[in-house]
Design a protein around this motif. Structure first.
Motif, short mmCIF file in Angstrom:
data_model
loop_
_atom_site.label_atom_id
_atom_site.label_comp_id
_atom_site.label_asym_id
_atom_site.label_seq_id
_atom_site.Cartn_x
_atom_site.Cartn_y
_atom_site.Cartn_z
N LEU A 36 87.67 16.01 -4.63
CA LEU A 36 86.37 15.84 -5.11
C LEU A 36 85.41 15.44 -4.23
CD1 LEU A 36 86.88 15.43 -9.14
CD2 LEU A 36 86.75 17.67 -7.72
N ARG A 37 84.25 15.64 -4.06
CA ARG A 37 83.07 15.12 -3.44
C ARG A 37 82.19 14.51 -4.65
NH1 ARG A 37 82.82 19.74 -0.68
NH2 ARG A 37 80.86 20.21 -1.75
N VAL A 38 82.06 13.12 -4.59
CA VAL A 38 81.14 12.67 -5.83
C VAL A 38 80.01 12.02 -5.27
CG1 VAL A 38 81.05 10.94 -7.54
CG2 VAL A 38 83.15 12.43 -7.06
N ALA A 39 78.97 12.28 -5.93
CA ALA A 39 77.51 11.51 -5.44
C ALA A 39 76.79 11.09 -6.66
CB ALA A 39 76.85 12.55 -4.60
N VAL A 40 76.28 9.81 -6.25
CA VAL A 40 75.46 9.06 -7.46
C VAL A 40 74.13 8.63 -6.96
CG1 VAL A 40 75.80 6.86 -8.84
CG2 VAL A 40 78.05 7.94 -7.99
N HIS A 41 73.22 9.14 -7.85
CA HIS A 41 72.00 8.85 -7.50
C HIS A 41 71.08 8.40 -8.95
CE1 HIS A 41 68.12 8.44 -5.64
NE2 HIS A 41 67.53 9.59 -5.98
N GLN A 42 70.03 7.78 -8.62
CA GLN A 42 69.26 7.36 -10.05
C GLN A 42 67.95 7.84 -9.87
OE1 GLN A 42 69.53 3.31 -9.95
NE2 GLN A 42 68.07 2.91 -8.15
N GLY A 43 67.45 8.35 -10.91
CA GLY A 43 65.80 8.71 -10.95
C GLY A 43 65.36 9.53 -12.25
N LEU A 44 64.44 9.98 -12.23
CA LEU A 44 63.67 10.53 -13.51
C LEU A 44 64.34 11.93 -13.83
CD1 LEU A 44 61.63 10.01 -15.70
CD2 LEU A 44 60.06 11.32 -14.01
N VAL A 45 64.74 12.09 -14.98
CA VAL A 45 65.52 13.70 -15.14
C VAL A 45 64.98 14.10 -16.44
CG1 VAL A 45 67.50 14.62 -15.54
CG2 VAL A 45 67.55 12.83 -13.90
N HIS A 46 64.46 15.40 -16.56
CA HIS A 46 64.06 16.01 -17.80
C HIS A 46 65.04 16.73 -18.41
CE1 HIS A 46 59.66 15.10 -17.07
NE2 HIS A 46 60.25 15.16 -15.73
N LEU A 47 65.49 16.68 -19.55
CA LEU A 47 66.69 17.40 -20.23
C LEU A 47 66.12 18.53 -20.88
CD1 LEU A 47 69.10 14.60 -21.01
CD2 LEU A 47 68.74 15.76 -18.81
N ASP A 48 64.78 18.96 -20.94
CA ASP A 48 64.41 19.82 -21.74
C ASP A 48 63.92 21.16 -21.01
OD1 ASP A 48 62.13 18.74 -20.80
OD2 ASP A 48 61.21 18.39 -22.79
N GLY A 49 64.21 21.27 -19.55
CA GLY A 49 63.92 22.52 -18.90
C GLY A 49 64.52 23.74 -19.14
N ALA A 50 63.81 24.75 -18.98
CA ALA A 50 64.21 26.05 -19.61
C ALA A 50 65.37 26.74 -18.68
CB ALA A 50 62.79 27.03 -19.04
N ASN A 51 65.65 26.13 -17.64
CA ASN A 51 66.97 26.59 -16.95
C ASN A 51 67.73 25.58 -16.11
OD1 ASN A 51 68.70 28.73 -16.13
ND2 ASN A 51 67.31 28.99 -14.25
N GLY A 52 67.75 24.33 -16.80
CA GLY A 52 68.60 23.42 -15.88
C GLY A 52 67.64 22.00 -16.19
N PHE A 53 68.06 20.96 -15.31
CA PHE A 53 67.47 19.61 -15.49
C PHE A 53 66.41 19.56 -14.26
CE2 PHE A 53 71.92 18.84 -17.02
CZ PHE A 53 71.61 19.01 -18.28
N PRO A 54 65.12 19.62 -14.75
CA PRO A 54 64.13 19.45 -13.53
C PRO A 54 64.08 18.05 -13.28
CG PRO A 54 63.28 20.77 -15.34
CD PRO A 54 64.53 20.15 -15.92
N GLY A 55 63.87 17.89 -11.98
CA GLY A 55 63.83 16.41 -11.37
C GLY A 55 64.21 16.23 -9.95
N ASN A 56 63.57 15.29 -9.26
CA ASN A 56 63.76 15.22 -7.83
C ASN A 56 65.28 14.46 -7.61
OD1 ASN A 56 61.67 16.59 -6.51
ND2 ASN A 56 60.46 14.80 -6.97
N ALA A 57 65.60 13.72 -8.73
CA ALA A 57 66.80 13.01 -8.49
C ALA A 57 67.85 13.93 -8.73
CB ALA A 57 66.94 11.96 -9.84
N VAL A 58 67.93 14.97 -9.38
CA VAL A 58 68.89 16.05 -9.43
C VAL A 58 69.17 16.67 -7.96
CG1 VAL A 58 69.68 18.20 -10.44
CG2 VAL A 58 68.71 16.50 -11.89
N VAL A 59 67.96 16.94 -7.44
CA VAL A 59 68.08 17.75 -6.30
C VAL A 59 68.70 16.98 -5.09
CG1 VAL A 59 66.47 18.86 -4.39
CG2 VAL A 59 65.93 19.14 -6.58
N PHE A 60 68.37 15.58 -5.28
CA PHE A 60 68.47 14.49 -4.31
C PHE A 60 70.21 14.54 -4.39
CE2 PHE A 60 69.53 10.47 -2.22
CZ PHE A 60 68.27 10.28 -1.62
N VAL A 61 70.70 14.31 -5.47
CA VAL A 61 71.98 13.89 -5.66
C VAL A 61 72.87 15.25 -5.03
CG1 VAL A 61 72.49 14.80 -8.03
CG2 VAL A 61 73.76 12.96 -7.06
N CYS A 62 72.47 16.51 -5.44
CA CYS A 62 73.16 17.76 -5.08
C CYS A 62 73.08 17.61 -3.45
CB CYS A 62 72.41 18.99 -5.45
SG CYS A 62 72.52 19.07 -7.37
N ARG A 63 71.95 17.33 -2.72
CA ARG A 63 71.98 17.21 -1.49
C ARG A 63 72.88 16.24 -0.68
NH1 ARG A 63 69.14 21.05 -2.09
NH2 ARG A 63 66.90 21.35 -1.79
#
Length: 263
Positions: A86-113
């Motif tokens: 496994l590749r595991v990434a850890v980041h911190q940031g603002l995350v919205h959990l009520d998105g219509a199709n996932g979790f909106p937030g730059n922190a999510v995009v960042f950690v995926c990068r």
């Protein structure tokens, strides 16, 4: 999950089952309740938002090493095509959990990068017996890894530059392969030696660092994210915050609440 797309349909099915089992077992062994994690599955990985009461030091210092130990044991009796690494990434940031199709937030995009970064893939490939290659953002390295040196072992991390030209993404991060020596030249490719750990210079000290225009002297940017109690205003605010960790496979993260900022 490494080499997931190269597996047969049956191998992918089995890998997903064992992937989930290994995560649950490793979390349980270190006192973490995976049932409380807010997750989004991705076949070869997972995006997870951790509850606000979960300490990042427990995740990085205990959960990840336990996960690595279980993966090494699991892989020892399996052919390479059936192994799970496994590749595991850890980041911190603002995350919205009520998105219509996932979790909106730059922190999510960042950690995926971070999770898809070439240095992480090369590091995991360089150590065929390893179970986990861990990459953390500059903020997590500064606020968590260097603050718990005996548990986090910051000297095992190497600074790397994560670049996705097609995404306009270029950031510093910190990489280690759990229980492996990354000081060898082949393992240190695209990395720089670990500088002295930043320390708190006293009350009122400003921990933020400015980025230089020169790539060779650029220091990690904080993006305005702070640790500790954070007030989040608005209808969906949850209070002190949630942890955004990104990890495993294509896009995995951790965080929590309707709207919150990672500690």
């Amino acid at each position: 999950m490494e080499r997931y797309s190269r597996r047969t349909n049956l191998q992918q099915y089995e890998a997903q089952q064992h992937f989930r089992e290994l995560l649950h077992e490793a979390a349980g062994d270190v006192g973490l309740n995976r049932v409380a994690w807010t997750t989004q599955q991705a076949g070869d990985g997972e995006l997870a938002i951790l509850p606000q009461d979960v300490a990042e030091s427990r995740v990085i210092g205990r959960f990840v090493p336990e996960l690595n130990r279980r993966l090494r044991s699991y892989n020892s009796s399996r052919v390479p095509a059936a192994q799970i690494r496994l590749r595991v990434a850890v980041h911190q940031g603002l995350v919205h959990l009520d998105g219509a199709n996932g979790f909106p937030g730059n922190a999510v995009v960042f950690v995926c990068r971070l999770c898809e970064a070439k240095p992480v893939k090369r590091a995991l490939a360089a150590f065929p017996d390893a179970g986990v290659a861990l990459i953390v953002s500059a903020e997590i390295y500064r606020d968590v890894v260097t603050e718990y040196p005996e548990e986090m072992r910051p000297e095992r991390f190497r600074r790397v530059e994560v670049v996705h030209p097609d995404k306009g993404f270029q950031e510093d991060a910190w990489l280690c392969v759990v229980d492996e020596d990354m000081s060898a030249p082949s393992a240190a490719e695209n990395s720089t030696p670990t500088p002295p750990a930043p320390r708190n210079m006293g009350p009122g000290a400003d921990h933020r660092q400015e980025a230089s225009d020169s790539p060779s002297t650029r220091t990690p940017r904080t993006g305005g994210i702070r640790t500790g109690d954070i007030r989040v205003d608005g209808q969906n605010a949850i209070g002190p915050g949630a942890t955004a960790i990104g990890s495993v496979g294509r896009d995995l993260t951790f965080g929590g609440g309707r709207e919150g900022r990672a500690r």
